[in-house]
Design an enzyme around this catalytic site. Structure first.
Site, PDB file in Angstrom:
ATOM      1  N   SER A 154       0.884  -1.327   0.167  1.00  0.00           N
ATOM      2  CA  SER A 154       0.040  -0.208  -0.188  1.00  0.00           C
ATOM      3  C   SER A 154       0.991   1.279  -0.041  1.00  0.00           C
ATOM      4  O   SER A 154       0.387   2.408  -0.111  1.00  0.00           O
ATOM      5  CB  SER A 154      -1.043  -0.085   1.279  1.00  0.00           C
ATOM      6  OG  SER A 154      -2.307  -0.683   0.918  1.00  0.00           O
TER       7      SER A 154
ATOM      8  N   LYS B 235       0.056   3.862  -2.671  1.00  0.00           N
ATOM      9  CA  LYS B 235      -0.768   5.040  -2.574  1.00  0.00           C
ATOM     10  C   LYS B 235      -0.236   6.221  -2.320  1.00  0.00           C
ATOM     11  O   LYS B 235      -0.828   7.126  -2.537  1.00  0.00           O
ATOM     12  CB  LYS B 235      -1.729   4.516  -1.363  1.00  0.00           C
ATOM     13  CG  LYS B 235      -2.717   3.266  -1.620  1.00  0.00           C
ATOM     14  CD  LYS B 235      -3.563   2.980  -0.278  1.00  0.00           C
ATOM     15  CE  LYS B 235      -4.727   1.764  -0.630  1.00  0.00           C
ATOM     16  NZ  LYS B 235      -3.886   0.599  -0.203  1.00  0.00           N
TER      17      LYS B 235
ATOM     18  N   SER C 167      -6.139   2.937   4.614  1.00  0.00           N
ATOM     19  CA  SER C 167      -5.583   2.357   3.524  1.00  0.00           C
ATOM     20  C   SER C 167      -6.522   1.511   2.465  1.00  0.00           C
ATOM     21  O   SER C 167      -6.639   0.281   2.245  1.00  0.00           O
ATOM     22  CB  SER C 167      -4.619   1.389   3.745  1.00  0.00           C
ATOM     23  OG  SER C 167      -3.744   0.872   2.904  1.00  0.00           O
TER      24      SER C 167
END
Length: 456
Positions: free
Chosen positions: A46, A49, A293
């Site tokens: 993640s 991101k 997330s």
């Protein structure tokens, strides 16, 4: 500091056989202070991101909102809409049942009491590809692997788009079926409850699973009487129909009768907007997106960038924009493999040095305060502040002083962001641990490494 970091990396048994990419920069000069395999391409999970959020702020802007429209091409006569009612989604990942209720009330206030036609959901704002290229089969029914649609709904204000919340708690007495509550309440998912309540010292073993390509959720196992409830979020099959089903319920609650069926299609060119709903601005949306997330938010932002910049809401066009925008920060995208916006893919590859370069470059952007405040904050219990770091690094040297994006997929743990050391000069770091036998040990290693930085 260098010696402490080296010792930890070289001597920690959990890193034997794993790959650690670590990059540390001065937030003031951008100069690399520490580099351990920082140019090796690794799976970011993640931490991807961080790129998606920066590109979205650059392309769409802090004030960008998503619109959902209710339209018709039919006439209203004597409180009857003599034709179809359309619900057109344009990517809003934050629609909840209350928003459908509000739109239904506004339809009622227009004097409409009956719809002599169908309720049609239009998700054509994006393409019809529901999953990113490398998404694992095993993630299909999870909330973090939910289908991507331009028309979708969330169960709560955590905004897990395309999913329902299932709460299971024990029955009143031994032998009772467990109690199941689904949020939002609807007939879109079917619950098969095979789980039973057992004695207080019995085993708590509950599974909550959805069938492939169906919306049947089966609950199996045993639940001790008086035990604490279990919450699970399950991705639905076909989020477009899920959203229309909720809107139909909202219309019915307002006394608006639908004679036709719910279906999907596209809004005719002659249709006029009856009412619409605006999402929160991107500056606010970034909080649940980054703190919690949210994978679906990431992929919606990718498709929205493709739609806005290239007229096509697809991964292909959106990822082209992501690479173009990331390169504007001086990041070398030619050293990367980018397959999605969320980091769920095991094919994504990014060097730690490029992540810290991105985090250095974005500091000069006017939207940086929004970007920074969207990052999880170590040890702060408020979920919309601490996010995925709320239960980590709770010692005095790190609480409130580490703002960073977490990342976890199987065998991978990552953490990248900013730390304010005792010395006062902010450091930028990226820690990427791949080929781990246990991701949870990776998080402990990350916390120890960042604590060393915080104590400088």
């Amino acid at each position: 500091m260098v010696q402490q970091l080296n010792q930890l990396i070289e001597n920690d048994p959990d890193l034997k056989g794993a790959i650690a990419g670590i990059s540390i920069r001065s937030a003031v000069s951008g100069k690399i202070i520490y580099d351990h395999q920082g140019d090796i391409r690794l799976r970011p999970a993640s931490n991807m991101k961080l790129l998606t959020a920066a590109a979205a702020l650059n392309v769409l802007g802090e004030k960008y909102t998503f619109t959902t429209e209710v339209l018709t091409d039919a006439q209203v006569k004597k409180n009857t809409l003599k034709g179809n009612l359309f619900l057109k989604g344009k990517g809003d990942p934050t629609l909840i049942k209350a928003d459908f209720d509000k739109m239904a009330l506004e339809i009622k206030e227009l004097g409409i009491k009956r719809i002599k036609g169908n309720l049609v959901g239009d998700d054509s704002h994006y393409d019809d590809v529901r999953y990113s290229l490398d998404q694992p089969w095993s993630d299909e029914t999870t909330y973090y692997g939910a289908q991507i649609s331009a028309l979708t709904a969330s169960p709560t204000t955590d905004y897990d788009s395309g999913s329902v919340k299932v709460k299971v708690r024990p029955g009143i007495k031994i032998g009772d079926k467990v109690h199941v509550k689904v949020t939002p309440k609807s007939n879109y998912v079917k619950i098969v409850n095979n789980a039973v309540t057992v004695k207080e010292d019995g085993k708590k073993e509950i599974t909550i699973e959805r069938e492939h390509a169906k919306n049947t959720i089966t609950i199996e196992g045993t639940f001790p009487v008086n035990a604490k409830a279990v919450n699970e979020w399950i991705g639905v099959w076909d989020p477009t129909r899920y959203a229309i089903t909720l809107f139909k319920q909202s219309l019915a609650n307002q006394g608006i009768a639908l004679s036709g069926k719910i279906t999907t299609g596209t809004v005719p060119d002659t249709a006029k907007v009856l009412t619409s709903h605006q999402s929160m601005p991107l500056s606010e949306l970034l909080v649940p997106f980054m703190k919690l997330s949210n994978n679906v938010h990431a992929e919606i932002l990718i498709k929205e960038m493709g739609k806005v910049m290239k007229g096509e809401g697809s991964w292909e066009k959106g990822l082209d924009i992501l690479e173009t925008e990331t390169a504007k920060f001086g990041v070398n995208t030619k050293t990367m493999v980018i397959r999605d916006g969320s980091g769920i893919s095991h094919v994504n590859l990014i060097p730690a040095n490029q992540l810290t370069l991105l985090l250095f470059a974005v500091q000069k952007e006017k939207w940086f305060p929004v970007y920074l405040s969207s990052l999880p904050v170590a040890g702060v219990q408020n979920k919309m502040v601490g996010g995925s770091l709320r239960n980590r690094m709770k010692n005095s040297s790190t609480v409130g002083k580490v703002k960073a994006k977490t990342g976890t997929i199987s065998t991978v743990s990552t953490l990248s962001g900013y730390v304010s050391p005792r010395s006062g000069q902010t450091l930028i770091f990226s820690i990427m641990l791949n080929n781990m036998l246990d991701e949870s040990t990776g998080k402990k290693i990350e916390d120890r490494l960042v604590t060393i930085l915080a104590n400088q």
